[in-house]
Motif scaffolding. Structure first.
Motif, PDB file in Angstrom:
ATOM      1  N   PHE A  21       0.829  -1.201   0.000  1.00 36.55           N
ATOM      2  CA  PHE A  21       0.000   0.000   0.000  1.00 36.55           C
ATOM      3  C   PHE A  21       0.867   1.255   0.000  1.00 36.55           C
ATOM      4  O   PHE A  21       0.583   2.224  -0.719  1.00 36.55           O
ATOM      5  CB  PHE A  21      -0.906  -0.023   1.232  1.00 36.55           C
ATOM      6  N   GLN A  25       0.387   4.895  -1.746  1.00 35.57           N
ATOM      7  CA  GLN A  25      -0.589   5.579  -0.909  1.00 35.57           C
ATOM      8  C   GLN A  25      -0.028   5.763   0.496  1.00 35.57           C
ATOM      9  O   GLN A  25       0.992   5.172   0.855  1.00 35.57           O
ATOM     10  CB  GLN A  25      -1.894   4.764  -0.830  1.00 35.57           C
ATOM     11  N   HIS A  72      -7.533  -4.073   0.558  1.00 30.76           N
ATOM     12  CA  HIS A  72      -8.841  -3.499   0.237  1.00 30.76           C
ATOM     13  C   HIS A  72      -9.333  -2.602   1.373  1.00 30.76           C
ATOM     14  O   HIS A  72      -9.836  -1.498   1.134  1.00 30.76           O
ATOM     15  CB  HIS A  72      -9.831  -4.639  -0.022  1.00 30.76           C
ATOM     16  N   ALA A  75      -7.527   0.610   1.572  1.00 30.18           N
ATOM     17  CA  ALA A  75      -8.005   1.520   0.531  1.00 30.18           C
ATOM     18  C   ALA A  75      -9.270   2.239   0.987  1.00 30.18           C
ATOM     19  O   ALA A  75      -9.457   3.431   0.713  1.00 30.18           O
ATOM     20  CB  ALA A  75      -8.258   0.753  -0.764  1.00 30.18           C
ATOM     21  N   ARG A  79      -9.785   6.325   1.287  1.00 35.96           N
ATOM     22  CA  ARG A  79     -10.920   7.067   0.750  1.00 35.96           C
ATOM     23  C   ARG A  79     -11.603   7.879   1.849  1.00 35.96           C
ATOM     24  O   ARG A  79     -12.049   9.007   1.615  1.00 35.96           O
ATOM     25  CB  ARG A  79     -11.923   6.114   0.102  1.00 35.96           C
ATOM     26  N   ALA A 124     -12.851   2.045  -3.547  1.00 34.90           N
ATOM     27  CA  ALA A 124     -11.726   1.484  -2.806  1.00 34.90           C
ATOM     28  C   ALA A 124     -10.853   0.636  -3.725  1.00 34.90           C
ATOM     29  O   ALA A 124      -9.614   0.728  -3.703  1.00 34.90           O
ATOM     30  CB  ALA A 124     -12.225   0.647  -1.631  1.00 34.90           C
ATOM     31  N   ASP A 125     -11.494  -0.164  -4.575  1.00 28.45           N
ATOM     32  CA  ASP A 125     -10.721  -1.064  -5.438  1.00 28.45           C
ATOM     33  C   ASP A 125     -10.092  -0.360  -6.623  1.00 28.45           C
ATOM     34  O   ASP A 125      -9.231  -0.936  -7.297  1.00 28.45           O
ATOM     35  CB  ASP A 125     -11.586  -2.246  -5.878  1.00 28.45           C
ATOM     36  N   ILE A 127      -8.167   1.914  -6.018  1.00 33.03           N
ATOM     37  CA  ILE A 127      -6.837   1.964  -5.394  1.00 33.03           C
ATOM     38  C   ILE A 127      -6.216   0.575  -5.357  1.00 33.03           C
ATOM     39  O   ILE A 127      -5.077   0.367  -5.780  1.00 33.03           O
ATOM     40  CB  ILE A 127      -6.932   2.541  -3.968  1.00 33.03           C
ATOM     41  N   THR A 128      -6.980  -0.398  -4.870  1.00 26.56           N
ATOM     42  CA  THR A 128      -6.458  -1.758  -4.699  1.00 26.56           C
ATOM     43  C   THR A 128      -5.906  -2.335  -5.996  1.00 26.56           C
ATOM     44  O   THR A 128      -4.801  -2.893  -6.032  1.00 26.56           O
ATOM     45  CB  THR A 128      -7.565  -2.686  -4.165  1.00 26.56           C
TER      46      THR A 128
END
Length: 252
Positions: A21, A25, A72, A75, A79, A124-125, A127-128
């Motif tokens: 991550f 991020q 997940h 993420a 958010r 969220a996904d 990002i994932t």
């Protein structure tokens, strides 16, 4: 990321997810992970003024998907910290606007919350799936949809005899649309993948719910909507489900 893992489960999947991550991020607030033998949810994330909490079952924390599940949830935390409207807007606000003046069956109202969660998961996904390969997610979605289609209740005079909420044909179509949309959004699925056959099988069991409408809607969600744009999208998709799949129903 300040990460602390407690409970009887392994810490490695969470540390591995954190390391991945942090390549793209970051989280400002610390994260407390609690691995439990029997939590109410497989994964449950909470957000507070000074930290985030991730509760995960020991079964999930020791599964092949453990790192991906943790990623997940991280993420979702990201958010929330960036105040993305999908994660800060109260779902009830949009549902009130979408359903004002209608009597809605309790079952369908629960499905509306699930649809709102799908929209959160898409953001969220985004990002994932920019951080990790989609292979495990694709396999998980295929397995889950196959189980839901196989578990669909048999037709009976007067309508469906539902064996469980998970086997409800109408929300299964929406779940299938979500899976396809998310993977298409990230070019993570081939045109001939078995998921398409499973989705069509699900759609045939609930013809009042448009698989293609929900797939297009989820896939085309704006990457960075403002609050008004997101509210409108959630209101529209809620109305599509409640009205488009059979119209107003009697209050439960």
């Amino acid at each position: 990321m300040d990460l602390r893992v407690k409970g009887s489960g392994p810490s490695e999947p969470f540390l591995s997810a954190r390391d991945l991550f942090e390549t793209e991020q970051e989280l400002t607030l610390p994260v407390e992970v609690d691995v439990r033998e029997d939590p109410d949810e497989r994964t449950l994330t909470g957000h507070y003024d000074d930290h985030h909490v991730l509760v995960m079952s020991a079964q999930a924390a020791t599964s092949a998907m453990a790192r991906e599940l943790a990623l997940h949830e991280f993420a979702h935390m990201a958010r929330h910290e960036e105040s993305h409207p999908s994660h800060t807007m109260k779902t009830e606000e949009a549902l009130f606007l979408a359903l004002a003046g209608r009597s809605v069956e309790r079952r369908k109202l629960a499905h509306c919350y699930q649809i709102a969660n799908h929209m959160k998961d898409i953001y969220a996904d985004d990002i994932t799936l920019a951080l990790a390969p989609a292979d495990k997610l694709v396999a998980f979605m295929e397995s889950s949809l196959a189980a839901a289609v196989a578990d669909r209740p048999a037709a009976a005079p007067g309508g469906w005899t539902r064996t469980s909420e998970a086997a409800d044909p109408e929300i299964t179509v929406v779940n299938a649309a979500f899976a396809l949309a998310l993977l298409e959004r990230h070019d993570a699925i081939a045109d001939d993948h078995r998921l398409y056959d499973l989705a069509r099988a699900a759609a045939s069991d609930a013809p009042a719910v448009s698989l293609d409408t929900f797939r297009r809607t989820f896939r085309s969600l704006a990457a960075d909507p403002d609050e008004s744009e997101y509210r409108r999208a959630l209101v529209d998709v809620t109305r599509e489900y409640v009205v488009g799949s059979g119209g107003p129903t009697a209050a439960d």
